[in-house]
Design an enzyme around this catalytic site. Structure first.
Site, short mmCIF file in Angstrom:
data_model
loop_
_atom_site.label_atom_id
_atom_site.label_comp_id
_atom_site.label_asym_id
_atom_site.label_seq_id
_atom_site.Cartn_x
_atom_site.Cartn_y
_atom_site.Cartn_z
CB THR A 13 -5.63 4.75 -5.55
OG1 THR A 13 -4.45 5.54 -5.48
CG2 THR A 13 -6.81 5.61 -5.20
CB THR A 89 -3.31 4.07 -11.81
OG1 THR A 89 -2.99 5.16 -10.95
CG2 THR A 89 -4.72 3.60 -11.55
CG ASP A 90 1.27 6.24 -9.71
OD1 ASP A 90 0.34 6.82 -10.30
OD2 ASP A 90 1.67 6.56 -8.58
N1 ASP Z 1 0.24 5.79 -6.14
C1 ASP Z 1 -0.84 4.89 -6.46
C2 ASP Z 1 -0.22 3.63 -7.02
O1 ASP Z 1 0.13 3.58 -8.17
C3 ASP Z 1 -1.76 5.53 -7.42
C4 ASP Z 1 -2.95 4.71 -7.85
O2 ASP Z 1 -3.15 3.57 -7.50
O3 ASP Z 1 -3.74 5.29 -8.61
O4 ASP Z 1 -0.05 2.69 -6.28
#
Ligand code: ASP
Length: 342
Positions: A13, A89-90
């Site tokens: 993200t 973040t995931d």
């Molecule tokens: N789906 C995204 C990822 O982990 C979520 C994020 O970056 O917060 O790539």
């Protein structure tokens, strides 16, 4: 002295911005970082950017990506004083934990960060996360890096990466480190918690990276009602080499004969069972209750207060070293990168 920092953008993200004309989310080009954030020039750092090809949503990350990232850091290690890894973040805690094991004899900062709101969206948390992560990666004390380990910075807190877990899909303070204090807290100033920071060995051996991560790892989470046939099927999966067993409380599990028999059968086949707790805080002490002691007696290893993310990636790393069973179990019994407290 100015520090030189390599930003490695892997995806997620943080790397998105709103297209001014269409309003749609489009990739942010980090090579234009100084134009986008002119204030960065005021930091005492020189920044270069490397964008992974392809960039990925972190749900698609694999151990092969972790090996590529470790190689990239090794190949650029001499040229930079620190590294900032931008990641979705995931699965950031998995990647950052894996990197903490893959980089042996690390003596420079590697700071992971990302964001919950894209960097090009007005209310983004990515801007602060990015800028502070860069500042931390370049921070020095008496000419030496302030945080020479793999860390994760998110919303005002710097954590040891292999102690973290993503704790919220909504809150901007998305990451938690239940069993280890922050390495730094960020307010008006950055307050480092230096006694908590891992220090490299005095002898400063060269950075080395491990080049293999083992497969054949599974996570088995206990719940009341888990049946014998299902558990046996899981522990008999072809190619299975090690299991992170998520138990109750301080490392407890049922004492029924069938349950212990199924575990013992797996151990007899050479499968390593590593016990971590399902609780978010605290750890495993198998000697407290009969329900934990039984596991210890049949050869289940304690994961102490390790996160599942650290346990899985440590197993991949240690089994990937290709050592004999005694040495393998010995490495699993002690913290290698501060991933648990004995
Ligand atoms: N789906 C995204 C990822 O982990 C979520 C994020 O970056 O917060 O790539």
């Amino acid at each position: 002295m100015r520090s030189s920092i390599l930003i490695i953008y892997t995806g997620g993200t943080i790397g998105m911005k709103t297209d001014a004309e269409t309003g749609a989310l489009v990739p942010f080009d980090f090579s234009g970082i100084y134009e986008e954030f002119p204030s960065l020039k005021r930091l005492n750092v020189d920044i270069e950017v490397y964008t992974m090809d392809p960039v990925i949503d972190s749900s698609n990350v694999s151990p092969a990506n972790w090996l590529t990232l470790a190689r990239l850091i090794r190949d650029n290690y001499a040229r930079y004083d620190g590294f900032v890894v931008l990641h979705g973040t995931d699965t950031m805690s998995y990647t950052a934990s894996a990197i903490s094991f893959l980089l042996e004899n690390l003596s420079k900062p590697v700071v992971f960060t990302g964001s919950q709101i894209p960097i090009g969206v007005l209310r983004t948390d990515g801007r602060e996360n990015l800028i502070t992560a860069i500042e931390i990666a370049g921070a020095r004390i008496d000419g030496r890096p302030e945080v020479p380990e793999v860390s994760l910075y998110f919303q005002n807190r710097l954590f040891r990466a292999n102690r973290t877990t993503k704790g919220s899909a909504e809150a901007l303070n998305a990451f938690r480190s239940y069993n280890y204090p922050p390495l730094a807290e960020v307010g008006v100033n950055i307050a480092y918690n230096l006694p908590a920071v891992l220090q490299p060995a005095d002898t400063s051996p060269e950075l080395r990276i491990a080049t293999r991560l083992a497969d054949g790892i599974a996570i088995v989470k206990l719940f009341p009602g888990l049946g014998e046939e299902i558990l046996r099927a899981m522990l008999s999966a072809p190619g299975l080499r090690a299991v992170v067993l998520e138990t109750y409380g301080a490392g407890n599990a049922p004492t029924s004969e069938w349950f212990l028999r199924v575990l013992r059968e797996a151990i007899d086949r050479g499968v390593i069972l590593l016990n971590v707790t399902q609780c978010r805080g605290g750890g495993v002490s198998m000697e407290i209750y009969e329900t934990g002691l039984r596991l210890q007696k049949i050869g289940v290893l304690s994961g102490y207060d390790m996160t599942t993310e650290a346990a899985v990636t440590k197993l991949m790393y240690v089994l990937g070293l290709g050592l004999d069973e005694t040495r393998t179990r010995e490495l699993l019994r002690r913290p290698l990168r501060g991933e648990f407290t004995l």
